[in-house]
Structure formats: structure tokens, C-alpha cells
Design a protein around this motif. Sequence first.
Motif, PDB file in Angstrom:
ATOM      1  N   LEU A  46     -25.524  61.660 139.015  1.00 58.04           N
ATOM      2  CA  LEU A  46     -24.225  61.759 139.904  1.00 58.04           C
ATOM      3  C   LEU A  46     -23.962  60.838 140.888  1.00 58.04           C
ATOM      4  CD1 LEU A  46     -24.530  65.911 140.742  1.00 58.04           C
ATOM      5  CD2 LEU A  46     -22.916  64.446 139.291  1.00 58.04           C
ATOM      6  N   ILE A  47     -25.174  60.230 141.687  1.00 60.65           N
ATOM      7  CA  ILE A  47     -24.979  59.226 142.835  1.00 60.65           C
ATOM      8  C   ILE A  47     -24.618  57.737 141.805  1.00 60.65           C
ATOM      9  CG2 ILE A  47     -26.271  57.750 144.044  1.00 60.65           C
ATOM     10  CD1 ILE A  47     -28.157  60.180 144.754  1.00 60.65           C
ATOM     11  N   TYR A  48     -25.385  57.697 140.624  1.00 62.11           N
ATOM     12  CA  TYR A  48     -24.940  56.508 140.000  1.00 62.11           C
ATOM     13  C   TYR A  48     -23.488  56.368 139.664  1.00 62.11           C
ATOM     14  CZ  TYR A  48     -24.644  53.647 135.770  1.00 62.11           C
ATOM     15  OH  TYR A  48     -24.252  52.530 134.684  1.00 62.11           O
ATOM     16  N   PHE A  53     -18.448  54.090 139.562  1.00 61.08           N
ATOM     17  CA  PHE A  53     -16.971  54.620 139.119  1.00 61.08           C
ATOM     18  C   PHE A  53     -15.891  55.102 140.292  1.00 61.08           C
ATOM     19  CE2 PHE A  53     -19.508  54.558 135.295  1.00 61.08           C
ATOM     20  CZ  PHE A  53     -19.427  53.765 134.674  1.00 61.08           C
ATOM     21  N   ASP A  54     -16.612  55.022 141.375  1.00 59.52           N
ATOM     22  CA  ASP A  54     -15.633  55.611 142.482  1.00 59.52           C
ATOM     23  C   ASP A  54     -15.098  57.125 142.228  1.00 59.52           C
ATOM     24  OD1 ASP A  54     -14.431  55.258 144.927  1.00 59.52           O
ATOM     25  OD2 ASP A  54     -12.548  54.761 144.097  1.00 59.52           O
ATOM     26  N   TYR A  85     -11.579  60.518 132.527  1.00 58.37           N
ATOM     27  CA  TYR A  85     -11.633  61.042 133.834  1.00 58.37           C
ATOM     28  C   TYR A  85     -10.567  60.246 134.592  1.00 58.37           C
ATOM     29  CZ  TYR A  85     -12.642  61.204 139.079  1.00 58.37           C
ATOM     30  OH  TYR A  85     -12.476  61.379 140.169  1.00 58.37           O
ATOM     31  N   LYS A  86     -10.271  59.153 134.466  1.00 52.07           N
ATOM     32  CA  LYS A  86      -9.148  58.428 135.118  1.00 52.07           C
ATOM     33  C   LYS A  86      -7.640  59.041 134.294  1.00 52.07           C
ATOM     34  CE  LYS A  86     -11.480  54.076 136.102  1.00 52.07           C
ATOM     35  NZ  LYS A  86     -11.502  52.557 135.878  1.00 52.07           N
TER      36      LYS A  86
END
Length: 275
Positions: A201-203, A208-209, A165-166
Motif C-alpha cells: 500500500l505504501i509503495y 502512483f499518488d 484507477y485513473k
Amino acid sequence: MKKILVPVDFSKHSEYALEVAAQIAKEKHMEICVLHMIGLSESVLSKNEAEEYKEAKYYMKLAKKRFKPFLNKEYLKGIKILQLVQNYKIFSEINAIVKELNMDMVVMGSHGVSRARDTFVGSNTEKVVRTCEVPVLVIKQPRHNFKLNALVFAFNFKDEIVQTYKRVKEFAHFFHAEVYPVFVNTPSIKFLSNTSIEEKLIYYKERFDIKEKVAVYNDTSVEKGILNYAEKMNADGIAIPTHGRKGISHFLKGSIGEAMANHANIPVITFKTNT
């Protein structure tokens, strides 16, 4: 990013990739390395040294001659281009060129493959996608006005996805593109309840911001879900992580990234994970 590698076999699909690479290079002030792999057979390489050298030189010269008309394109004017001919026989060796010449991305044409061939043999594009450590942009159709404003990213609930993702975010930032992460919920793997998805999703967002909203899309397969969501979002491309599986593991489990690279009509950008 400064350098683009374009593997070519002088086909029309290679031209599609070359034109897209040229558009990127002009806009981003990058260089292009055009690579042709001649793949001399073992019968040639098993000759004595003098004969081997003579025949190899002939094929190298022949390949270089083909570059002249192939690279005589108006859209290449003003771009710094390196021509490279290598005696590689398998496309997985392209990663060696990527590392040796410090390439930042690969742009490659693909005509796709049938399902049967995809299962047992794979394609040259798959081999590059499976092994290349830099982003691979797969082009299957002419893109005279290539743009990358909206990028759908295939998201899953595994920690390994975060590093990808990053990388996708960095890639998108380079192109000034918006990233739209999507999780495809399918009955064929393990259908998740709304509560379970919300908790995950919350986790992930907190740990992981993750800034973007992660969409949830229900479909019969991950591949179909990504394609349908990309169409819904009018996306310019699809970003996919690929595991680089080999051997039996590859044939049994496959890879969504490799499948998408073969079957999606819009551009696909693959990012090899470290797992």
C-alpha cells in the motif's frame, strides 16, 4: 462525455438499461444511440445479391418498426436519440460501433447467467465487457432513481491497475461520486500478511499518488469480497477492471469483471485494461 450507446433486444432488461441511460443523458446533457443487432443467418447471406438485399431490407424494416413502441417512453422526452440497426451477429462487434460513432460509454441490460453457462458459453454482456474499450455500465434491475454517489473499486497490487484507477477516478468525477478502493485478501489465491499488504500500500500510494484509502477486506473469494464490501459501504455501483481474455485463457482464468457483471445485483461498471 457526450454519447451513450445502448444495445437493445427489446427485452425488459433492455428497458432497464434504456431508462438508466435516459436519466444520465438528461442530467449530463448527453445523446443516446440505441442499437439493435439483427444478426442475419448465413443462409440469408448466402443467397444471390437481389434476394439477400430484399430479405435484409425486410428484417431491417421489421426491426425499425419495433423501435416506435419501445422508444415511446416519457423518460425519453427531450433527449436526442439515434436509432441504429446493424447486421451484427456477435456482441463483440459493438466495439466497432463505439469507435465509429465516438461513444463515451455503453449502458447495457443483463439478466445474468448460470455458472455452467458462464463457464462454457458466456453471455452477450460478457462479450461486450470483454471487448469494449469504453466503460460499460451493466444494469440488471429497474433503477427508476439511478444515482452513483459511492463507487467501490476492485483494487489489486499490479501496476496495470493504476491506469484503470485513473479512468475510474475520471468516471467518478463526471458523476460527482466518491471512489472506495478495496483489496480483497483471499486464501484461495495467495493470502497476504498484514505487513506485506502495508508495504504494498505504501509503495503504490507513493509511486502512483493514490489519494484514497485502500481498504483491505478478507473473504473466501475476490468476487464475494467485493460484493460484501460494496454492501457494507452501501455503494451505488462497483467499478471493475477486465482483461478482455479470449479463448482458452478466458475459460481457464476467467475474469472477475465479467463474473461481477453477470452476478452482481447492483450496477457494475467495467473498464477494459490494455493487457
